[in-house]
Design a protein around this motif. Structure first.
Motif, PDB file in Angstrom:
ATOM      1  N   GLU A  17     -27.904 -46.344  76.268  1.00 38.27           N
ATOM      2  CA  GLU A  17     -28.499 -46.357  74.946  1.00 38.27           C
ATOM      3  C   GLU A  17     -30.003 -46.169  74.980  1.00 38.27           C
ATOM      4  O   GLU A  17     -30.641 -46.147  73.957  1.00 38.27           O
ATOM      5  CB  GLU A  17     -28.190 -47.680  74.247  1.00 38.27           C
ATOM      6  N   VAL A  18     -30.579 -46.051  76.164  1.00 35.25           N
ATOM      7  CA  VAL A  18     -32.029 -45.942  76.247  1.00 35.25           C
ATOM      8  C   VAL A  18     -32.506 -44.689  75.527  1.00 35.25           C
ATOM      9  O   VAL A  18     -31.862 -43.644  75.586  1.00 35.25           O
ATOM     10  CB  VAL A  18     -32.529 -45.959  77.704  1.00 35.25           C
ATOM     11  N   SER A  24     -42.686 -41.636  72.687  1.00 35.95           N
ATOM     12  CA  SER A  24     -43.029 -42.684  73.636  1.00 35.95           C
ATOM     13  C   SER A  24     -42.525 -44.086  73.316  1.00 35.95           C
ATOM     14  O   SER A  24     -42.714 -44.991  74.106  1.00 35.95           O
ATOM     15  CB  SER A  24     -44.544 -42.747  73.777  1.00 35.95           C
ATOM     16  N   VAL A  25     -41.879 -44.331  72.185  1.00 34.95           N
ATOM     17  CA  VAL A  25     -41.507 -45.689  71.781  1.00 34.95           C
ATOM     18  C   VAL A  25     -40.166 -46.087  72.395  1.00 34.95           C
ATOM     19  O   VAL A  25     -39.187 -45.348  72.289  1.00 34.95           O
ATOM     20  CB  VAL A  25     -41.446 -45.823  70.244  1.00 34.95           C
ATOM     21  N   ILE A  26     -40.145 -47.254  73.044  1.00 33.34           N
ATOM     22  CA  ILE A  26     -38.900 -47.813  73.567  1.00 33.34           C
ATOM     23  C   ILE A  26     -38.789 -49.250  73.079  1.00 33.34           C
ATOM     24  O   ILE A  26     -39.790 -49.894  72.782  1.00 33.34           O
ATOM     25  CB  ILE A  26     -38.817 -47.763  75.105  1.00 33.34           C
ATOM     26  N   LYS A  90     -40.727 -54.233  72.561  1.00 32.60           N
ATOM     27  CA  LYS A  90     -40.884 -52.924  71.930  1.00 32.60           C
ATOM     28  C   LYS A  90     -42.280 -52.441  72.285  1.00 32.60           C
ATOM     29  O   LYS A  90     -43.254 -53.181  72.145  1.00 32.60           O
ATOM     30  CB  LYS A  90     -40.740 -53.025  70.419  1.00 32.60           C
ATOM     31  N   GLY A  91     -42.361 -51.219  72.765  1.00 31.66           N
ATOM     32  CA  GLY A  91     -43.669 -50.718  73.160  1.00 31.66           C
ATOM     33  C   GLY A  91     -43.722 -49.211  73.229  1.00 31.66           C
ATOM     34  O   GLY A  91     -42.757 -48.514  72.904  1.00 31.66           O
ATOM     35  N   ARG A  92     -44.885 -48.746  73.684  1.00 30.39           N
ATOM     36  CA  ARG A  92     -45.153 -47.301  73.766  1.00 30.39           C
ATOM     37  C   ARG A  92     -45.506 -46.926  75.192  1.00 30.39           C
ATOM     38  O   ARG A  92     -46.414 -47.495  75.782  1.00 30.39           O
ATOM     39  CB  ARG A  92     -46.332 -46.931  72.869  1.00 30.39           C
ATOM     40  N   ALA A 157     -31.626 -47.613  71.023  1.00 32.41           N
ATOM     41  CA  ALA A 157     -32.393 -46.661  70.238  1.00 32.41           C
ATOM     42  C   ALA A 157     -33.211 -47.403  69.200  1.00 32.41           C
ATOM     43  O   ALA A 157     -32.793 -48.441  68.682  1.00 32.41           O
ATOM     44  CB  ALA A 157     -31.459 -45.672  69.560  1.00 32.41           C
ATOM     45  N   LYS A 158     -34.371 -46.867  68.890  1.00 35.43           N
ATOM     46  CA  LYS A 158     -35.211 -47.453  67.849  1.00 35.43           C
ATOM     47  C   LYS A 158     -34.395 -47.515  66.561  1.00 35.43           C
ATOM     48  O   LYS A 158     -33.768 -46.549  66.167  1.00 35.43           O
ATOM     49  CB  LYS A 158     -36.445 -46.575  67.663  1.00 35.43           C
TER      50      LYS A 158
END
Length: 184
Positions: A17-18, A24-26, A90-92, A157-158
């Protein structure tokens, strides 16, 4: 690499699911409460609370590293918090950094599917079965890594559906209750 502190690392699978959105957002879970990892450690709910509160009070942040290498920061964690399920991040990933571009490409290709936490244990206990229960941790970093230690933790996923988090939380609570019943 040698450090003077007893820094520990736990790896978490982020699986199929990545995703990387907006370039760039995960986001996802770097740690799950109550789930034994492959080393037999179990993180207790609330284990990160004091550390996260301290970081917030002094304006500090948990670092995002590549493969636990302190010389290779690849982004920033904009949100790190505990919820009923575990440690949500959550980050970039920064595409302006060479390793950041590499990480984005590897995630998109499915070659990297793990998160790992770097921390110092402040309070822990062992149960009769030899599992170590981690009650208070000083979280230093969350890394993108190749090999996971806790396969159940995932980055999704976001914008994952809120119902999914509710169902996961319910499943974790039921698993905790089952564990309590089987001990007695």
């Amino acid at each position: 690499m040698s450090m003077e502190f007893d820094l520990e690392r736990k790896f978490c699978r982020i699986g199929g699911e990545v995703s990387v959105s907006d370039g760039s957002v995960i986001e996802g879970y770097a740690s799950l409460f109550g789930a034994p990892d492959q080393g037999g450690d179990v993180v207790a709910a609330g284990a990160y609370a004091a550390c996260l509160a301290g970081l917030s009070a002094r304006g500090g942040k948990v670092k995002m590293l590549w493969q636990h290498d302190p010389a290779q920061p690849i982004g920033v964690w904009d949100e790190v918090r505990e919820d009923a399920r575990g440690l949500y991040v959550k980050g970039r990933i920064l595409a302006d950094v060479a390793k950041g571009r590499e990480a984005i490409a590897l995630i998109n290709a499915g070659a990297i599917d793990g998160l790992s936490i770097g921390y110092r244990t402040k309070k822990a206990s062992k149960d009769a079965g030899g599992k170590r229960h981690l009650h208070e941790l000083e979280l230093w970093e969350v890394s993108l890594v190749t090999f996971p230690m806790l396969p159940e933790a995932r980055v999704g996923a976001k914008g994952d559906a809120p119902e999914a988090d509710t169902l996961r939380g319910l499943a974790a609570a039921l698993e905790d209750a089952r564990g309590l019943l089987t001990r007695g």
